[in-house]
Design a protein around this motif. Sequence first.
Motif, PDB file in Angstrom:
ATOM      1  N   GLN A   1       0.696  -1.036  -0.003  1.00 46.36           N
ATOM      2  CA  GLN A   1       0.123   0.058  -0.040  1.00 46.36           C
ATOM      3  C   GLN A   1       0.869   1.068   0.174  1.00 46.36           C
ATOM      4  OE1 GLN A   1      -1.937   1.673   3.577  1.00 46.36           O
ATOM      5  NE2 GLN A   1      -1.076  -0.191   4.624  1.00 46.36           N
ATOM      6  N   MET A   2       0.339   2.228  -0.612  1.00 44.71           N
ATOM      7  CA  MET A   2       0.812   3.803  -0.268  1.00 44.71           C
ATOM      8  C   MET A   2       0.022   4.554   0.331  1.00 44.71           C
ATOM      9  SD  MET A   2       3.233   4.361  -3.788  1.00 44.71           S
ATOM     10  CE  MET A   2       5.006   3.970  -3.735  1.00 44.71           C
TER      11      MET A   2
ATOM     12  N   ARG B   1       1.209   1.952  -9.184  1.00 45.64           N
ATOM     13  CA  ARG B   1       0.055   0.940  -9.291  1.00 45.64           C
ATOM     14  C   ARG B   1       0.323  -0.237  -7.993  1.00 45.64           C
ATOM     15  NH1 ARG B   1      -3.458   0.869 -12.370  1.00 45.64           N
ATOM     16  NH2 ARG B   1      -4.158  -1.340 -11.675  1.00 45.64           N
ATOM     17  N   PRO B   2       0.280   0.585  -6.825  1.00 44.57           N
ATOM     18  CA  PRO B   2      -0.015  -0.354  -5.388  1.00 44.57           C
ATOM     19  C   PRO B   2      -1.148  -1.272  -5.385  1.00 44.57           C
ATOM     20  CG  PRO B   2      -0.545   1.909  -4.973  1.00 44.57           C
ATOM     21  CD  PRO B   2      -0.314   1.747  -6.342  1.00 44.57           C
TER      22      PRO B   2
ATOM     23  N   GLU C   1     -11.956   2.841 -10.903  1.00 46.84           N
ATOM     24  CA  GLU C   1     -11.611   2.460 -12.326  1.00 46.84           C
ATOM     25  C   GLU C   1     -10.113   1.628 -12.494  1.00 46.84           C
ATOM     26  OE1 GLU C   1     -11.444   6.312 -14.375  1.00 46.84           O
ATOM     27  OE2 GLU C   1     -13.761   6.458 -14.093  1.00 46.84           O
ATOM     28  N   GLU C   2      -9.166   1.919 -11.695  1.00 49.47           N
ATOM     29  CA  GLU C   2      -7.814   1.468 -11.628  1.00 49.47           C
ATOM     30  C   GLU C   2      -7.578   0.108 -10.919  1.00 49.47           C
ATOM     31  OE1 GLU C   2      -5.195   2.651 -13.390  1.00 49.47           O
ATOM     32  OE2 GLU C   2      -5.926   4.705 -13.786  1.00 49.47           O
ATOM     33  N   GLY C   3      -8.737  -0.141 -10.389  1.00 51.67           N
ATOM     34  CA  GLY C   3      -8.687  -1.663  -9.423  1.00 51.67           C
ATOM     35  C   GLY C   3      -7.840  -1.385  -8.396  1.00 51.67           C
ATOM     36  N   ILE C   4      -7.545  -0.043  -7.638  1.00 53.99           N
ATOM     37  CA  ILE C   4      -6.819  -0.002  -6.645  1.00 53.99           C
ATOM     38  C   ILE C   4      -7.611   0.032  -5.249  1.00 53.99           C
ATOM     39  CG2 ILE C   4      -5.125   1.504  -5.319  1.00 53.99           C
ATOM     40  CD1 ILE C   4      -4.053   2.132  -8.142  1.00 53.99           C
ATOM     41  N   LYS C   5      -7.297  -0.748  -4.135  1.00 51.34           N
ATOM     42  CA  LYS C   5      -8.183  -0.669  -3.053  1.00 51.34           C
ATOM     43  C   LYS C   5      -7.988   0.650  -2.091  1.00 51.34           C
ATOM     44  CE  LYS C   5      -9.621  -5.099  -3.519  1.00 51.34           C
ATOM     45  NZ  LYS C   5     -11.074  -5.540  -3.759  1.00 51.34           N
TER      46      LYS C   5
END
Length: 356
Positions: free
Chosen positions: A73-74, A127-128, A148-152
């Motif tokens: 994660q960031m 892209r974390p 949209e980017e599929g990042i939680k």
Amino acid sequence: MKQDLARAEVFCAAFGLRLPILLAPMAGACPPVLSAAVANAGGLGACGALLMQPQAIADWAEKFRAASNGRFQMNLWVPDPPPRRDEANEAALREFLGQWGPAVPPEAGNATPPDFTAQCEAIFTARPTAISSMMGLFPADFVARLKEEGIKWLATVTTVAEARAAAAAGADALIAQGAEAGGHRGAFAANEAESAAIGLFALLPAVCDAVDIPVIAAGGIADARTIAAALLLGASAVQIGTGFLRAPEAGIASGWADALATAQPEDTMLTRAFSGRTGRGLTTEYVLAAATPKAPPPAPYPVQRGLTQALRDAAMRNNDLSRMQAWAGQSARLAPARPAGEIAAMWWDEARQLLC
């Protein structure tokens, strides 16, 4: 108890993990090698990107991926409004800080964080697995792009009201941060970070009862017992910071690491003396002096952080704990001086035994 393990397994599957342990995103204390060790053990690595320029964010991600194909994660703070400046108080602060470290120039208080929009773009490029927030909620357009980017999106919350707001805003999971946690408190309103300092054992079940998304427990967790207790109280995973700080991969100053080993819960306190935002650290000589009635009140973030930059840099150079920004949670003494991957695996093996 099987349902507690099942809940953790569901969380791990959703995030691509083998164990429900997240490294806390500690700005300045999350080198890629530490995150890679936790990720290689099956947990979630972390980068506290608050103070990082876009190129530094890209470099961190590249180094992490060179050492691990795991997940990370960031973390970013939601920007505060422009601070109110008080020239007279800042002058008093510069004089006070000069008694503890190098002279502070008048322009030190003008320091500003990196551009938030540029940081966001760099993080999307990196892209974390997840982006975590502190000090508020991400804007709606930012959340839409995450989807949209599929990042939680992991939203840090410190009260039930904050938890409900974050869930309604689209957070995928919540990090319930108890007042035991080391470092900065993630309270949405800076002036409530101390007045609403709720312990994890009160906060966690209340948040779990209030929302229908996964909750990650943070604050005072640093061994198998506290991990198991968090899962029993409804958490799907845990986030641990101080518990990893004595690992060699963390690379913190030896004076700080040694002090953690003997710190009792009462040897830490909440303070605004370093950044202007409330955080929990070791009760050092400087922290105590800054809390006396004779000391000028801290300036708001990020003015206070700029004013204390020289002090903090000098303390680190000299390994001087008395002036050091030595963040620490209330369970600091439990932190093992062992490789981070071994720590994570050991904790989860022992926690599973307690829950079976």
